[in-house]
Design a protein around this motif. Sequence first.
Motif, PDB file in Angstrom:
ATOM      1  N   GLU A  55      -5.388  15.633  14.099  1.00 15.96           N
ATOM      2  CA  GLU A  55      -4.872  15.023  12.875  1.00 15.96           C
ATOM      3  C   GLU A  55      -5.808  13.921  12.387  1.00 15.96           C
ATOM      4  O   GLU A  55      -5.355  12.897  11.856  1.00 15.96           O
ATOM      5  N   SER A  56      -7.103  14.132  12.514  1.00 18.05           N
ATOM      6  CA  SER A  56      -8.062  13.075  12.188  1.00 18.05           C
ATOM      7  C   SER A  56      -8.077  12.731  10.707  1.00 18.05           C
ATOM      8  O   SER A  56      -8.098  11.552  10.327  1.00 18.05           O
ATOM      9  N   GLY A  57      -8.056  13.728   9.823  1.00 18.46           N
ATOM     10  CA  GLY A  57      -8.081  13.450   8.401  1.00 18.46           C
ATOM     11  C   GLY A  57      -6.860  12.684   7.912  1.00 18.46           C
ATOM     12  O   GLY A  57      -6.982  11.651   7.241  1.00 18.46           O
ATOM     13  N   PRO A  58      -5.634  13.150   8.214  1.00 15.78           N
ATOM     14  CA  PRO A  58      -4.441  12.390   7.813  1.00 15.78           C
ATOM     15  C   PRO A  58      -4.402  10.979   8.384  1.00 15.78           C
ATOM     16  O   PRO A  58      -3.915  10.054   7.729  1.00 15.78           O
ATOM     17  N   ALA A  59      -4.914  10.799   9.611  1.00 14.55           N
ATOM     18  CA  ALA A  59      -4.941   9.451  10.192  1.00 14.55           C
ATOM     19  C   ALA A  59      -5.818   8.527   9.363  1.00 14.55           C
ATOM     20  O   ALA A  59      -5.473   7.360   9.121  1.00 14.55           O
ATOM     21  N   ALA A  60      -6.957   9.026   8.902  1.00 13.79           N
ATOM     22  CA  ALA A  60      -7.834   8.211   8.059  1.00 13.79           C
ATOM     23  C   ALA A  60      -7.148   7.848   6.752  1.00 13.79           C
ATOM     24  O   ALA A  60      -7.282   6.725   6.254  1.00 13.79           O
ATOM     25  N   GLY A  61      -6.373   8.789   6.198  1.00 19.48           N
ATOM     26  CA  GLY A  61      -5.653   8.494   4.967  1.00 19.48           C
ATOM     27  C   GLY A  61      -4.627   7.391   5.150  1.00 19.48           C
ATOM     28  O   GLY A  61      -4.452   6.544   4.272  1.00 19.48           O
ATOM     29  N   ALA A  62      -3.943   7.387   6.304  1.00 20.22           N
ATOM     30  CA  ALA A  62      -2.954   6.337   6.572  1.00 20.22           C
ATOM     31  C   ALA A  62      -3.622   4.981   6.723  1.00 20.22           C
ATOM     32  O   ALA A  62      -3.098   3.957   6.251  1.00 20.22           O
ATOM     33  N   LEU A  63      -4.784   4.935   7.356  1.00 18.43           N
ATOM     34  CA  LEU A  63      -5.520   3.677   7.485  1.00 18.43           C
ATOM     35  C   LEU A  63      -5.933   3.136   6.110  1.00 18.43           C
ATOM     36  O   LEU A  63      -5.826   1.940   5.831  1.00 18.43           O
ATOM     37  N   SER A  64      -6.411   4.039   5.285  1.00 22.04           N
ATOM     38  CA  SER A  64      -6.825   3.643   3.935  1.00 22.04           C
ATOM     39  C   SER A  64      -5.632   3.102   3.148  1.00 22.04           C
ATOM     40  O   SER A  64      -5.731   2.079   2.460  1.00 22.04           O
ATOM     41  N   ALA A  65      -4.482   3.781   3.269  1.00 22.25           N
ATOM     42  CA  ALA A  65      -3.287   3.332   2.553  1.00 22.25           C
ATOM     43  C   ALA A  65      -2.859   1.947   3.017  1.00 22.25           C
ATOM     44  O   ALA A  65      -2.488   1.091   2.199  1.00 22.25           O
ATOM     45  N   ALA A  66      -2.893   1.715   4.339  1.00 14.11           N
ATOM     46  CA  ALA A  66      -2.511   0.401   4.861  1.00 14.11           C
ATOM     47  C   ALA A  66      -3.432  -0.682   4.310  1.00 14.11           C
ATOM     48  O   ALA A  66      -2.985  -1.776   3.940  1.00 14.11           O
ATOM     49  N   PHE A  67      -4.717  -0.387   4.238  1.00 12.80           N
ATOM     50  CA  PHE A  67      -5.690  -1.361   3.735  1.00 12.80           C
ATOM     51  C   PHE A  67      -5.426  -1.714   2.271  1.00 12.80           C
ATOM     52  O   PHE A  67      -5.329  -2.889   1.895  1.00 12.80           O
ATOM     53  N   PHE A  68      -5.284  -0.684   1.429  1.00 11.83           N
ATOM     54  CA  PHE A  68      -5.095  -0.945   0.003  1.00 11.83           C
ATOM     55  C   PHE A  68      -3.712  -1.511  -0.285  1.00 11.83           C
ATOM     56  O   PHE A  68      -3.536  -2.313  -1.214  1.00 11.83           O
ATOM     57  N   GLY A  69      -2.707  -1.105   0.503  1.00  9.64           N
ATOM     58  CA  GLY A  69      -1.381  -1.670   0.315  1.00  9.64           C
ATOM     59  C   GLY A  69      -1.362  -3.159   0.587  1.00  9.64           C
ATOM     60  O   GLY A  69      -0.714  -3.935  -0.144  1.00  9.64           O
ATOM     61  N   GLU A  70      -2.077  -3.590   1.612  1.00  3.08           N
ATOM     62  CA  GLU A  70      -2.148  -5.017   1.940  1.00  3.08           C
ATOM     63  C   GLU A  70      -2.751  -5.807   0.787  1.00  3.08           C
ATOM     64  O   GLU A  70      -2.335  -6.932   0.497  1.00  3.08           O
ATOM     65  N   ARG A  71      -3.722  -5.240   0.099  1.00  2.00           N
ATOM     66  CA  ARG A  71      -4.372  -5.931  -1.008  1.00  2.00           C
ATOM     67  C   ARG A  71      -3.426  -6.148  -2.196  1.00  2.00           C
ATOM     68  O   ARG A  71      -3.681  -7.006  -3.043  1.00  2.00           O
ATOM     69  N   SER A  72      -2.354  -5.356  -2.255  1.00  2.60           N
ATOM     70  CA  SER A  72      -1.364  -5.541  -3.315  1.00  2.60           C
ATOM     71  C   SER A  72      -0.075  -6.140  -2.782  1.00  2.60           C
ATOM     72  O   SER A  72       0.972  -6.057  -3.441  1.00  2.60           O
ATOM     73  N   GLY A  73      -0.143  -6.732  -1.604  1.00  4.74           N
ATOM     74  CA  GLY A  73       1.032  -7.384  -1.043  1.00  4.74           C
ATOM     75  C   GLY A  73       2.141  -6.435  -0.670  1.00  4.74           C
ATOM     76  O   GLY A  73       3.316  -6.769  -0.802  1.00  4.74           O
ATOM     77  N   ALA A  74       1.781  -5.241  -0.204  1.00  5.05           N
ATOM     78  CA  ALA A  74       2.774  -4.234   0.181  1.00  5.05           C
ATOM     79  C   ALA A  74       2.518  -3.808   1.627  1.00  5.05           C
ATOM     80  O   ALA A  74       1.927  -2.749   1.867  1.00  5.05           O
TER      81      ALA A  74
END
Length: 705
Positions: free
Chosen positions: A263-282
């Motif tokens: 599940e390497s690709g989906p895991a990378a997507g979740a990491l990216s989402a966490a990063f960008f979500g933090e930048r918008s206070g989410a």
Amino acid sequence: MSATLGLAIDIGGTFTDVVVYDPAQGRYTAHKELTTPDDPARGVVAGVRHLFEREGLAYADVGRVVHATTLFTNALIERRGARTGLITTEGFRDTLEIGHERKYELYDLHLPLPRPLVRRALRAEAIERLAPDGTVEIALDPRSVRKAAERLVAQGVCSIAIVFLHAYANPAHEREAARIIAEAHPAIPLSLSSEVSPQIREFERSSTTVANAYVKPLAERYLGRLSADLAALGLAAPLFMMLSNGGLTHLDEAKRVPVQLLESGPAAGALSAAFFGERSGAPDLLAFDMGGTTAKLAMVQDGQPQVVHRFEASRERRFTTGSGLPLTISTVELIEIGAGGGSIAAFDALGLLKVGPRSAGSAPGPACYARGGAEPTVTDGNLLLGYLDAETFAGGTMRLDTGAAERAVDGLARAADLDRDAAASGIHAVVNETMAAAARVHIAEQGHDPRDFALLVTGGGGPLHGCELARRLGINRVICPPGAGVASALGLLLAPARVDRVSTVAQRIDRLDWDAFEGQFQALESEARSVIAATLGPDARVTVTRAADMRFVGQGYELITTLPPGPFDAALAPAIRAAFEAGYERIFARRPPAAIVEVINIRVSVTGAGDDGVLRPDMPAVAAGSAETGRRPARFGGQWLDTPVLDRRRLAAGSAIAGPAIIEETMSTLLVPPGAEAIVDASGNIVITLGALIAGAVETVKETA
């Protein structure tokens, strides 16, 4: 750009995403190449070469290459792995078929069961036996091992799994058997359960080890070929692989235990989402990634994707637990939905419109790709609804054929006595409800309410479908990051190195030998640190997390509990018990009044960052005149509306957009529905507020009327 460029390569079912990122300038550039299923490395090389030539980049400036792929998952699902043999303890040949001796659907008399990866004729037995504590009851008979291996090799086996009873407690017999087989057959890859999954439960341990053996020759060939091809281009940078747990590892470790990459690709997507979500206070969000073949949904809490230590591959029924192959690997917890841009729309035996799980993939692809596909897909429907621009799709790397899409959707429309517009709207509505239904179940199973989260959308299709998915789930806030179409690839460059290790203890807390207990943790940490050092170098900054699978004596299942950092001694017993009981009460709302606690497995997670630290991409939106590039009719809720088309690159921070609007970016298109309001925040994310649209979240699908 500097000499520390990062190159990320993410192979999906339809597109291979290639991203080059410069951490010094905070800039990235990307390219989408159609995936080449017959030879994935060919698509990778073509995509890398195209991007570097287009941007005038030098291969020598790349400092590292990070890669994720669906190749090994697809090999399991499609049964395209190596011809694999299994050598196990005498009397345990049928463990793979016996499983748990229970049905995942109790009343289904025609229940399809997951087919073992190794058929019975390729399972052999060796004379040996260990007790649960690892003591030898029957010594290993070398002749039985040689005979078993010879029989399997004679039957054309290309890979062998060795799974002996209770080998998690004592690996000596498995290691000796491996030595014997390697002497006689040095070209045969071997997978030992004591190395792949050293923990209790024979079925899960056997299933995991066999899966590793099944994909190991494929992994060795593919990764060897890919590294050679990249080197031939002039890329001398080290190649790292993304793991299912959201961490990176070096090439040799990936070849040794490729089951960790599923599940390497989906895991990378979740990491990216966490990063960008933090930048918008989410910090709490649902990461929705919709690509060309599948859609994935992962839960992020307190800024971290949830990691679990059990995964089911190749389920007979996609949303039914127990219908797949159980694998004891660490993976970002997510649900995968058979719905992507290439998902095919058709009527079932009852005359109901279904979208997916069949997919046109990249070959032949949706009808509008003009590559031989003739069946209607989600992408064909989106094109006819006015959501996509035929000329600029996938960054202009391919032109969509509107006529081909019309012919494909017209066939579906005639079968249902509908007009073309209603049929295309039906495809869009059904795929949205399919994804929403699966998401509701997954979120409820985790004990959460979707309304407590924001929805962050990525992938080529995520921004197109995200607002409607959010509406159906009752979510008010949708976040679309910059570069959403290649967010998973960018997530590869945000990942730390990570190693998870586990070992079985199976002891009551009140009977623990604390010196031995601490020694077992230190042994796991030492092994994990060595992999981190081989990945990032000896000076990597390392963080260690200890955990344990714990339960009350008499229970059959454990709760994974984060422990204090250690070192451990008897004085910490109350704190360990308190941590377990707090987690137990949080899940079950009560605890037994007086019960003995036992530790079944111990776990360590070791993460590390190199000298360059964590990447911080800075992609500010810069105003450059009017953002509106034109207008076109788009269909919303049965009505065609004249809709403005905006260029995301021209939207400055603070820009406000009222729906309906179509916001185009190089690799994705964001659809803002009527009644919604969007704003570009300071980080470059577009944040959409659905407001009154949420009132229709429980509305049944009426768009096809």
